[in-house]
Write a protein that holds these residues in place. Sequence first.
Motif, PDB file in Angstrom:
ATOM      1  N   SER A  76       0.835  -1.198   0.000  1.00 30.61           N
ATOM      2  CA  SER A  76       0.000   0.000   0.000  1.00 30.61           C
ATOM      3  C   SER A  76       0.873   1.252   0.000  1.00 30.61           C
ATOM      4  N   PHE A  77       0.310   2.343  -0.492  1.00 30.39           N
ATOM      5  CA  PHE A  77       1.031   3.613  -0.489  1.00 30.39           C
ATOM      6  C   PHE A  77       1.173   4.151   0.937  1.00 30.39           C
ATOM      7  N   LEU A  78       2.279   4.817   1.147  1.00 31.80           N
ATOM      8  CA  LEU A  78       2.515   5.536   2.399  1.00 31.80           C
ATOM      9  C   LEU A  78       2.948   6.949   2.023  1.00 31.80           C
ATOM     10  N   SER A  79       2.248   7.948   2.560  1.00 30.71           N
ATOM     11  CA  SER A  79       2.537   9.336   2.192  1.00 30.71           C
ATOM     12  C   SER A  79       2.998  10.143   3.395  1.00 30.71           C
ATOM     13  N   ILE A  80       3.823  11.131   3.120  1.00 32.83           N
ATOM     14  CA  ILE A  80       4.342  12.020   4.157  1.00 32.83           C
ATOM     15  C   ILE A  80       4.121  13.469   3.734  1.00 32.83           C
ATOM     16  N   ASN A  82      -5.642   6.302  11.894  1.00 34.80           N
ATOM     17  CA  ASN A  82      -4.297   5.754  11.689  1.00 34.80           C
ATOM     18  C   ASN A  82      -3.325   6.772  11.105  1.00 34.80           C
ATOM     19  N   ASP A  83      -3.790   8.006  10.852  1.00 35.16           N
ATOM     20  CA  ASP A  83      -2.877   9.068  10.423  1.00 35.16           C
ATOM     21  C   ASP A  83      -2.122   9.606  11.638  1.00 35.16           C
ATOM     22  N   ILE A  84      -0.892   9.992  11.434  1.00 36.88           N
ATOM     23  CA  ILE A  84      -0.014  10.348  12.550  1.00 36.88           C
ATOM     24  C   ILE A  84       0.502  11.776  12.372  1.00 36.88           C
ATOM     25  N   VAL A  85       0.264  12.605  13.365  1.00 41.26           N
ATOM     26  CA  VAL A  85       0.705  14.005  13.343  1.00 41.26           C
ATOM     27  C   VAL A  85       1.794  14.191  14.389  1.00 41.26           C
ATOM     28  N   SER A  86       2.868  14.856  13.988  1.00 41.13           N
ATOM     29  CA  SER A  86       3.993  15.017  14.911  1.00 41.13           C
ATOM     30  C   SER A  86       4.656  16.374  14.706  1.00 41.13           C
ATOM     31  N   ARG A  87       5.196  16.886  15.803  1.00 37.14           N
ATOM     32  CA  ARG A  87       6.081  18.046  15.685  1.00 37.14           C
ATOM     33  C   ARG A  87       7.468  17.506  15.374  1.00 37.14           C
ATOM     34  N   GLY A 140      10.251  19.388  14.662  1.00 41.56           N
ATOM     35  CA  GLY A 140      11.358  20.205  15.156  1.00 41.56           C
ATOM     36  C   GLY A 140      11.089  21.675  14.934  1.00 41.56           C
ATOM     37  N   GLY A 141      11.219  22.492  15.985  1.00 41.63           N
ATOM     38  CA  GLY A 141      11.010  23.921  15.839  1.00 41.63           C
ATOM     39  C   GLY A 141       9.618  24.234  15.322  1.00 41.63           C
ATOM     40  N   GLU A 142       9.553  24.885  14.143  1.00 42.20           N
ATOM     41  CA  GLU A 142       8.269  25.239  13.535  1.00 42.20           C
ATOM     42  C   GLU A 142       7.879  24.250  12.437  1.00 42.20           C
ATOM     43  N   GLU A 143       8.444  23.077  12.483  1.00 46.95           N
ATOM     44  CA  GLU A 143       8.204  22.073  11.439  1.00 46.95           C
ATOM     45  C   GLU A 143       7.344  20.932  11.990  1.00 46.95           C
ATOM     46  N   PHE A 144       6.353  20.551  11.201  1.00 48.37           N
ATOM     47  CA  PHE A 144       5.464  19.444  11.539  1.00 48.37           C
ATOM     48  C   PHE A 144       5.534  18.397  10.436  1.00 48.37           C
ATOM     49  N   ILE A 145       5.145  17.170  10.795  1.00 47.28           N
ATOM     50  CA  ILE A 145       5.141  16.099   9.805  1.00 47.28           C
ATOM     51  C   ILE A 145       3.893  15.249   9.998  1.00 47.28           C
ATOM     52  N   VAL A 146       3.304  14.830   8.890  1.00 44.91           N
ATOM     53  CA  VAL A 146       2.112  13.985   8.929  1.00 44.91           C
ATOM     54  C   VAL A 146       2.403  12.708   8.156  1.00 44.91           C
ATOM     55  N   LEU A 147       2.115  11.585   8.771  1.00 45.35           N
ATOM     56  CA  LEU A 147       2.282  10.280   8.138  1.00 45.35           C
ATOM     57  C   LEU A 147       0.900   9.732   7.814  1.00 45.35           C
ATOM     58  N   ILE A 182       5.305  17.139  -0.178  1.00 47.13           N
ATOM     59  CA  ILE A 182       4.645  15.829  -0.170  1.00 47.13           C
ATOM     60  C   ILE A 182       5.546  14.792  -0.826  1.00 47.13           C
ATOM     61  N   ALA A 183       5.563  13.602  -0.246  1.00 45.41           N
ATOM     62  CA  ALA A 183       6.206  12.448  -0.872  1.00 45.41           C
ATOM     63  C   ALA A 183       5.324  11.230  -0.629  1.00 45.41           C
ATOM     64  N   SER A 184       5.210  10.374  -1.630  1.00 44.91           N
ATOM     65  CA  SER A 184       4.355   9.198  -1.507  1.00 44.91           C
ATOM     66  C   SER A 184       4.979   8.038  -2.264  1.00 44.91           C
ATOM     67  N   ALA A 185       4.911   6.843  -1.687  1.00 43.22           N
ATOM     68  CA  ALA A 185       5.499   5.669  -2.327  1.00 43.22           C
ATOM     69  C   ALA A 185       4.965   4.398  -1.685  1.00 43.22           C
ATOM     70  N   ILE A 186       5.110   3.300  -2.402  1.00 45.86           N
ATOM     71  CA  ILE A 186       4.849   1.988  -1.814  1.00 45.86           C
ATOM     72  C   ILE A 186       6.173   1.479  -1.257  1.00 45.86           C
ATOM     73  N   PRO A 187       6.287   1.304   0.042  1.00 39.74           N
ATOM     74  CA  PRO A 187       7.561   0.868   0.627  1.00 39.74           C
ATOM     75  C   PRO A 187       8.075  -0.424   0.002  1.00 39.74           C
ATOM     76  N   ASN A 188       9.359  -0.469  -0.245  1.00 41.22           N
ATOM     77  CA  ASN A 188       9.989  -1.667  -0.801  1.00 41.22           C
ATOM     78  C   ASN A 188      11.448  -1.691  -0.366  1.00 41.22           C
ATOM     79  N   GLU A 189      12.132  -2.747  -0.722  1.00 41.01           N
ATOM     80  CA  GLU A 189      13.508  -2.936  -0.256  1.00 41.01           C
ATOM     81  C   GLU A 189      14.487  -1.941  -0.876  1.00 41.01           C
ATOM     82  N   ASN A 190      14.079  -1.291  -1.967  1.00 38.69           N
ATOM     83  CA  ASN A 190      14.958  -0.312  -2.617  1.00 38.69           C
ATOM     84  C   ASN A 190      14.728   1.113  -2.112  1.00 38.69           C
ATOM     85  N   LEU A 191      13.791   1.255  -1.175  1.00 43.77           N
ATOM     86  CA  LEU A 191      13.473   2.578  -0.632  1.00 43.77           C
ATOM     87  C   LEU A 191      13.438   2.492   0.890  1.00 43.77           C
TER      88      LEU A 191
END
Length: 236
Positions: A102-106, A145-150, A152-159, A201-210
């Motif tokens: 499945s795709f996983l996006s950040i 199941n979406d994940i929100v995180s700080r 660092g500083g003024e930067e946030f990330i969503v999984l 934004i970045a999105s991919a299906i996780p695999n052994e090459n990534l």
Amino acid sequence: MNSIFAREDEVLKNAISALEDNIIETDKDKELYRNLVEEYKALLEQTKRITRISDMIGNKLNCVRRSVDKASKIDFLTNIYNRRYFNELLIKEWKSCEESKSFLSILMIDVDKFKRYNDIYGHLSGDKCLKRISEEIKNVVKESNDIVSRYGGEEFIVLIPNSDLEKAKSMAENLRKNIELLGIVHQGSEKYKIVTVSIGIASAIPNENLSPEKLINLADDALYRAKNCGRNRVSL
């Protein structure tokens, strides 16, 4: 505590022995037996008190343990996940999406010109600003199941597990618009005069090459492009 239990066993054994041997005949024997029983009752009450105290201490330790566990996962200012715990969750979701193909996006989110905001309005106002932005991110990112995180500083990330690029892009644009609509005054932002965010934004299906780190770097590169193109925008 062991000595108390040992004494209980001794008292109980003597009491039972008196009954089995049928020696409770004289007033003296009855008095002895009554004393043994009373002593046993007293020891039993003492044991109960110790058990209650032990339970209370155990409950308090569990509360402390839960508090420490939460503190190790949560960013104290914004009340969302911290970077360390995000990295743990990323590995977990990465493996899950790799297995299900499945795709996983950040989404990598950065508050535009935040240093200037702090310089103009002070760090307390800056903290309040970050809190409002984190709350708005949580309002938009509602999937369990979406994940929100700080991050660092003024930067946030969503999984965003099980999400392709189009779904991630739609969420990112909603985030950008909603934060803009907060209308937080920012005189240090020459173009917009309010607080805005840039999102990569970045999105991919996780695999052994990534690797998970590579996906984060791709999102970070996209964020860099968004900032270079004028800020307050989403970039892939």
